[in-house]
Write a protein that holds these residues in place. Structure first.
Motif: not given
Length: 295
Positions: A45-53, A61-67, A103-112
């Motif tokens: 994913v070049a940008g943002e990833v949001e998981l709700q499920a 793995g997951l390779y992410c250019g955003g958060s 693996h993300v260039l930005g930050g990681e959030w869990a449960a907010g």
């Protein structure tokens, strides 16, 4: 192709060419390494990833250019059932990260909450890397496909025909095998479909390819919805979404996925096969000359 060479991480092919003019004769032999295009490899994913499920990944793995938001929904599973008790390895970029992680260039959030603000996060997800991790650089693996690559895919693509109707691409209606004359290379698998998307709209991908159907490389030139309520969505190959991708119903992809941004609102499984390097997909092969012999 004159034959295959073995023993390398990427498959190689030996190509022989001979030209004659009158009594003159000139030959050339080359060994080509059939590498995959840098994108997509695994889930990118070049940008943002949001998981709700739930998002379940096997083989990488997951390779992410955003958060990444919603880390608690991400499951990294082993390709080997016998090794399910141990941490899964990264079969995509194992030379950089031996064990699978996010693996993300930005930050990681869990449960907010940002995971580094939560005690024990480094124990729960020890193989993740983000902006707070020393030496983290996932950027070489998350760049969007370049224009020349996309043009090459378009030129070798198969029209979706009746499978594309009223903003829905029905995967079950795509050809089950590679149509004659559509092969960009004699050594790759499946075929390419490029689907345009009108500005301000989203293309819905739904339906399942039946067992035994060949792989498909789907290129969506815009935003897309994956899945339709009440309809199983599954196929093997690769999905390249040049805009945002929203997962709306349970879906399974056997292969690779790229999206500009990703929102998972229904369960998504991405299984990257162990042998993906040895079975190049149509349009995703990038030959590199390993040796050249001119007698």
């Amino acid at each position: 192709p004159a034959g295959w060479a073995a023993g390398m991480s990427w498959p190689t092919v030996v190509v022989s060419v001979e030209a004659t003019r009158g009594a003159a004769r000139q030959g050339l032999a080359a060994v080509l390494q059939l590498r995959a295009e840098p994108v997509p490899q695994g889930l990118v994913v070049a940008g943002e990833v949001e998981l709700q499920a739930p998002l379940r990944l096997t083989g990488g793995g997951l390779y992410c250019g955003g958060s990444l938001r919603g880390r608690e929904w991400l499951e990294l599973a082993s390709l080997d059932p016998a090794g399910a008790a141990g941490p899964p390895t990264d079969g995509v970029h194992g030379d950089v990260w031996p064990m699978a992680g996010a693996h993300v260039l930005g930050g990681e959030w869990a449960a907010g909450e940002e995971i580094h603000a939560v005690p024990g996060a480094d124990v729960q997800w020890p193989f993740d890397t983000d902006t707070h991790t020393a030496g983290n650089d996932v950027s070489p693996f998350v760049a969007a496909p370049d224009a020349a690559f996309l043009i090459a895919l378009r030129d070798s693509s198969v029209t979706p025909g009746a499978a594309l109707h009223d903003g829905v691409l029905d995967l079950a209606q795509l050809p089950l095998s590679r149509p004659p004359g559509s092969a960009p290379g004699a050594w790759d698998d499946g075929y390419v479909v490029v689907a345009p998307v009108a500005e301000g709209t989203e293309l819905r991908l739904a339906g399942s390819r039946p067992p035994g159907a060949c792989a498909v490389v789907l290129v969506v030139r815009g935003a897309a919805l994956l899945g339709e309520p009440g309809v199983a969505t599954a196929f093997d190959g690769a999905l390249l979404v040049l805009g945002s991708l929203r997962v709306c119903a349970p879906s399974v992809l056997g292969g690779h996925l790229f999206a500009q941004d990703l929102l998972v609102s229904a369960p998504l499984t991405v299984n990257t096969p162990r042998e993906w390097r040895l079975k190049p997909l149509a349009g995703l092969v990038s030959p590199a000359v390993q040796s050249l012999d001119v007698p």
